[in-house]
Design a protein around this motif. Structure first.
Motif, PDB file in Angstrom:
ATOM      1  N   GLY A  69       0.797  -1.209   0.000  1.00 18.04           N
ATOM      2  CA  GLY A  69       0.000   0.000   0.000  1.00 18.04           C
ATOM      3  C   GLY A  69       0.836   1.268   0.000  1.00 18.04           C
ATOM      4  N   GLN A  70       0.144   2.371  -0.094  1.00 20.68           N
ATOM      5  CA  GLN A  70       0.754   3.700  -0.174  1.00 20.68           C
ATOM      6  C   GLN A  70       1.688   3.975   0.999  1.00 20.68           C
ATOM      7  OE1 GLN A  70      -2.137   6.953  -0.588  1.00 20.68           O
ATOM      8  NE2 GLN A  70      -0.920   8.082   0.910  1.00 20.68           N
ATOM      9  N   SER A  71       2.854   4.512   0.676  1.00 22.02           N
ATOM     10  CA  SER A  71       3.849   4.927   1.678  1.00 22.02           C
ATOM     11  C   SER A  71       4.366   3.773   2.523  1.00 22.02           C
ATOM     12  CB  SER A  71       3.287   6.033   2.587  1.00 22.02           C
ATOM     13  OG  SER A  71       2.978   7.183   1.838  1.00 22.02           O
ATOM     14  N   ASN A  72       4.229   2.554   2.021  1.00 21.22           N
ATOM     15  CA  ASN A  72       4.742   1.375   2.706  1.00 21.22           C
ATOM     16  C   ASN A  72       5.800   0.707   1.843  1.00 21.22           C
ATOM     17  OD1 ASN A  72       2.979   0.375   5.292  1.00 21.22           O
ATOM     18  ND2 ASN A  72       1.742   1.609   3.888  1.00 21.22           N
ATOM     19  N   ASN A  73       6.699  -0.024   2.506  1.00 19.11           N
ATOM     20  CA  ASN A  73       7.690  -0.804   1.770  1.00 19.11           C
ATOM     21  C   ASN A  73       7.294  -2.284   1.798  1.00 19.11           C
ATOM     22  OD1 ASN A  73       8.613  -1.889   4.267  1.00 19.11           O
ATOM     23  ND2 ASN A  73       9.975  -0.130   4.548  1.00 19.11           N
ATOM     24  N   HIS A  74       8.235  -3.146   1.472  1.00 16.09           N
ATOM     25  CA  HIS A  74       7.915  -4.569   1.332  1.00 16.09           C
ATOM     26  C   HIS A  74       7.473  -5.233   2.625  1.00 16.09           C
ATOM     27  CE1 HIS A  74      12.030  -4.851   2.907  1.00 16.09           C
ATOM     28  NE2 HIS A  74      11.724  -6.080   3.266  1.00 16.09           N
ATOM     29  N   THR A 130       4.617 -21.916  -1.836  1.00 18.25           N
ATOM     30  CA  THR A 130       4.235 -22.465  -3.146  1.00 18.25           C
ATOM     31  C   THR A 130       4.841 -21.693  -4.301  1.00 18.25           C
ATOM     32  OG1 THR A 130       2.100 -23.076  -2.165  1.00 18.25           O
ATOM     33  CG2 THR A 130       2.249 -23.155  -4.564  1.00 18.25           C
ATOM     34  N   TYR A 131       5.060 -20.403  -4.113  1.00 17.00           N
ATOM     35  CA  TYR A 131       5.475 -19.521  -5.197  1.00 17.00           C
ATOM     36  C   TYR A 131       6.793 -18.822  -4.892  1.00 17.00           C
ATOM     37  CZ  TYR A 131       0.836 -20.060  -7.241  1.00 17.00           C
ATOM     38  OH  TYR A 131      -0.296 -20.573  -7.816  1.00 17.00           O
ATOM     39  N   ARG A 132       7.412 -18.351  -5.942  1.00 21.27           N
ATOM     40  CA  ARG A 132       8.557 -17.457  -5.812  1.00 21.27           C
ATOM     41  C   ARG A 132       7.994 -16.056  -5.617  1.00 21.27           C
ATOM     42  NH1 ARG A 132      12.924 -16.216 -10.673  1.00 21.27           N
ATOM     43  NH2 ARG A 132      14.523 -15.192  -9.399  1.00 21.27           N
ATOM     44  N   THR A 133       8.017 -15.552  -4.416  1.00 23.67           N
ATOM     45  CA  THR A 133       7.404 -14.262  -4.117  1.00 23.67           C
ATOM     46  C   THR A 133       8.408 -13.138  -4.322  1.00 23.67           C
ATOM     47  OG1 THR A 133       7.935 -14.375  -1.755  1.00 23.67           O
ATOM     48  CG2 THR A 133       5.806 -15.290  -2.461  1.00 23.67           C
ATOM     49  N   ILE A 134       7.935 -12.084  -4.929  1.00 20.80           N
ATOM     50  CA  ILE A 134       8.765 -10.914  -5.219  1.00 20.80           C
ATOM     51  C   ILE A 134       8.071  -9.689  -4.642  1.00 20.80           C
ATOM     52  CG2 ILE A 134       9.758  -9.484  -7.052  1.00 20.80           C
ATOM     53  CD1 ILE A 134       9.328 -12.147  -8.825  1.00 20.80           C
ATOM     54  N   THR A 135       8.768  -8.962  -3.820  1.00 25.79           N
ATOM     55  CA  THR A 135       8.266  -7.688  -3.309  1.00 25.79           C
ATOM     56  C   THR A 135       9.255  -6.605  -3.707  1.00 25.79           C
ATOM     57  OG1 THR A 135       9.354  -8.123  -1.190  1.00 25.79           O
ATOM     58  CG2 THR A 135       7.008  -8.653  -1.342  1.00 25.79           C
ATOM     59  N   LEU A 136       8.847  -5.357  -3.536  1.00 26.70           N
ATOM     60  CA  LEU A 136       9.764  -4.258  -3.808  1.00 26.70           C
ATOM     61  C   LEU A 136       9.475  -3.117  -2.851  1.00 26.70           C
ATOM     62  CD1 LEU A 136       8.585  -2.079  -6.753  1.00 26.70           C
ATOM     63  CD2 LEU A 136       7.445  -4.254  -6.336  1.00 26.70           C
ATOM     64  N   ASP A 137      10.444  -2.257  -2.720  1.00 29.21           N
ATOM     65  CA  ASP A 137      10.258  -1.003  -1.989  1.00 29.21           C
ATOM     66  C   ASP A 137       9.909   0.061  -3.032  1.00 29.21           C
ATOM     67  OD1 ASP A 137      11.030  -2.323   0.309  1.00 29.21           O
ATOM     68  OD2 ASP A 137      13.089  -1.568   0.274  1.00 29.21           O
ATOM     69  N   TRP A 138       8.710   0.617  -2.922  1.00 29.24           N
ATOM     70  CA  TRP A 138       8.341   1.692  -3.851  1.00 29.24           C
ATOM     71  C   TRP A 138       9.405   2.780  -3.837  1.00 29.24           C
ATOM     72  CZ3 TRP A 138       4.808  -0.222  -6.676  1.00 29.24           C
ATOM     73  CH2 TRP A 138       3.663  -0.857  -6.184  1.00 29.24           C
ATOM     74  N   ARG A 139       9.572   3.463  -4.946  1.00 27.61           N
ATOM     75  CA  ARG A 139      10.465   4.625  -4.916  1.00 27.61           C
ATOM     76  C   ARG A 139       9.957   5.572  -3.822  1.00 27.61           C
ATOM     77  NH1 ARG A 139      11.217   7.585 -10.102  1.00 27.61           N
ATOM     78  NH2 ARG A 139      11.420   5.493 -11.000  1.00 27.61           N
ATOM     79  N   GLY A 140      10.886   6.116  -3.066  1.00 29.53           N
ATOM     80  CA  GLY A 140      10.522   6.943  -1.919  1.00 29.53           C
ATOM     81  C   GLY A 140      10.477   6.193  -0.608  1.00 29.53           C
ATOM     82  N   THR A 141      10.598   4.839  -0.657  1.00 22.21           N
ATOM     83  CA  THR A 141      10.530   4.029   0.565  1.00 22.21           C
ATOM     84  C   THR A 141      11.719   3.087   0.660  1.00 22.21           C
ATOM     85  OG1 THR A 141       9.371   2.063  -0.292  1.00 22.21           O
ATOM     86  CG2 THR A 141       8.022   3.985   0.242  1.00 22.21           C
ATOM     87  N   GLY A 197       2.862   2.540   7.332  1.00 26.02           N
ATOM     88  CA  GLY A 197       3.758   3.369   6.537  1.00 26.02           C
ATOM     89  C   GLY A 197       5.208   3.185   6.931  1.00 26.02           C
ATOM     90  N   ASP A 198       6.082   3.560   6.039  1.00 26.85           N
ATOM     91  CA  ASP A 198       7.526   3.475   6.241  1.00 26.85           C
ATOM     92  C   ASP A 198       7.975   4.706   7.026  1.00 26.85           C
ATOM     93  OD1 ASP A 198      10.281   3.499   6.047  1.00 26.85           O
ATOM     94  OD2 ASP A 198      10.330   2.968   3.927  1.00 26.85           O
ATOM     95  N   ALA A 199       8.342   4.490   8.279  1.00 23.07           N
ATOM     96  CA  ALA A 199       8.714   5.606   9.155  1.00 23.07           C
ATOM     97  C   ALA A 199       9.966   6.337   8.683  1.00 23.07           C
ATOM     98  CB  ALA A 199       8.913   5.103  10.582  1.00 23.07           C
ATOM     99  N   SER A 200      10.750   5.692   7.828  1.00 20.65           N
ATOM    100  CA  SER A 200      11.996   6.314   7.367  1.00 20.65           C
ATOM    101  C   SER A 200      11.799   7.187   6.125  1.00 20.65           C
ATOM    102  CB  SER A 200      13.034   5.229   7.048  1.00 20.65           C
ATOM    103  OG  SER A 200      12.665   4.493   5.891  1.00 20.65           O
ATOM    104  N   MET A 201      10.580   7.220   5.593  1.00 20.70           N
ATOM    105  CA  MET A 201      10.338   8.019   4.389  1.00 20.70           C
ATOM    106  C   MET A 201      10.530   9.509   4.640  1.00 20.70           C
ATOM    107  SD  MET A 201       6.875   6.536   2.619  1.00 20.70           S
ATOM    108  CE  MET A 201       6.960   7.635   1.198  1.00 20.70           C
TER     109      MET A 201
END
Length: 260
Positions: A28-33, A46-57, A168-172
């Motif tokens: 979600g918005q303003s959150n990272n992985h 079961t799956y190869r899971t892929i997450t990312l840190d949105w730009r800005g996080t 939210g990502d407190a470090s943003m």
């Protein structure tokens, strides 16, 4: 931590866990992985899971420039490219669901199955939260408590004192939070939704007033062949509090597409 390079040169950090067919989990918005940490194991078994840190996080670059949900989708494509993946299932929640819409619209060849969770087509045509909620969230002294009450039921909060992964990502940097808010508020995928060709499941909490539950049926009616499942009693973080219902529903849908 691996990083992909977006088209504008911004570095996008990503994380991979598990083996099997790839599934990209979008926060979600303003959150990272870490948004997905409480339930990631449900999928990584079961799956190869892929997450990312949105730009800005997180560990991604934080340019002070205009962000858009379509641009975030391009960042996801950069991650897929860096991993050498032509195609992946996409499961996006909240703002991540808005980004997932653009992935399926603008990059249909990269999307296997699509799951849209607790999201909307955008303010222009969707059902928006009330002004009372917006005012409550604008008070810094109350934001976290208001968010928690929008995310979870009172009973769950009483039994689970934290830590929480959806605040939210407190470090943003402050400017990045503002850029995320504007990107989400300006999202409007309405015209593109009928062109989505990926098999689609829409999941939503029946008691969600943060992204009102009426958005689920709206999306399902707009996307050809989409299925909708509304989880009774769940609020915005249905995927966490109601994981015993939500994760099996998502996994059953993905599994059916893999067998098709």
């Amino acid at each position: 931590m691996p990083q992909a390079t977006a088209s504008d040169g911004t570095r996008i950090a990503y994380q991979v866990r598990g083996e099997g067919q790839p599934v990209v989990l979008l926060a979600g918005q303003s959150n990272n992985h870490t948004w997905w940490d409480p339930i990631r194991a449900d999928f990584a078994a079961t799956y190869r899971t892929i997450t990312l840190d949105w730009r800005g996080t997180g560990d991604s670059g934080k340019p002070d420039e205009v962000y858009t949900t379509a641009g975030f989708a391009d960042d996801v494509v950069a991650v897929l490219d860096d991993l050498g993946l032509d195609r992946a299932h996409i499961y996006g929640t909240s703002m991540g669901g808005r980004v997932a819409q653009w992935l399926a619209i603008n990059h249909p060849e990269r999307v296997g199955a699509l799951i849209l969770g607790c999201t909307s087509p955008g303010a222009a045509h969707g059902h928006e939260r009330s002004q009372a909620i917006r005012r409550a969230l604008a008070d810094p002294a109350k934001t976290d408590r208001v968010l928690l009450e929008l995310m979870y039921t009172p009973d769950w909060l009483a039994r689970n004192p934290g830590p929480y992964h959806v605040l939210g990502d407190a470090s943003m940097p402050a400017y990045a939070k503002g850029r995320h808010l504007v990107a989400s508020n300006r999202h409007d995928a309405w015209d593109g939704l009928p062109g989505i060709t990926a098999p689609t499941l829409v999941l939503h909490g029946g008691d969600d007033i943060f992204s009102p539950a009426a958005n689920a049926q709206l999306l399902a009616e707009r996307i050809p062949g989409a299925r909708v499942e509304v989880i009774a009693g769940a609020r915005h973080a249905y995927f966490h509090e109601f994981r015993s219902v939500a994760s099996p529903a998502a996994l059953a849908f993905l599994g059916a597409q893999d067998r098709a």
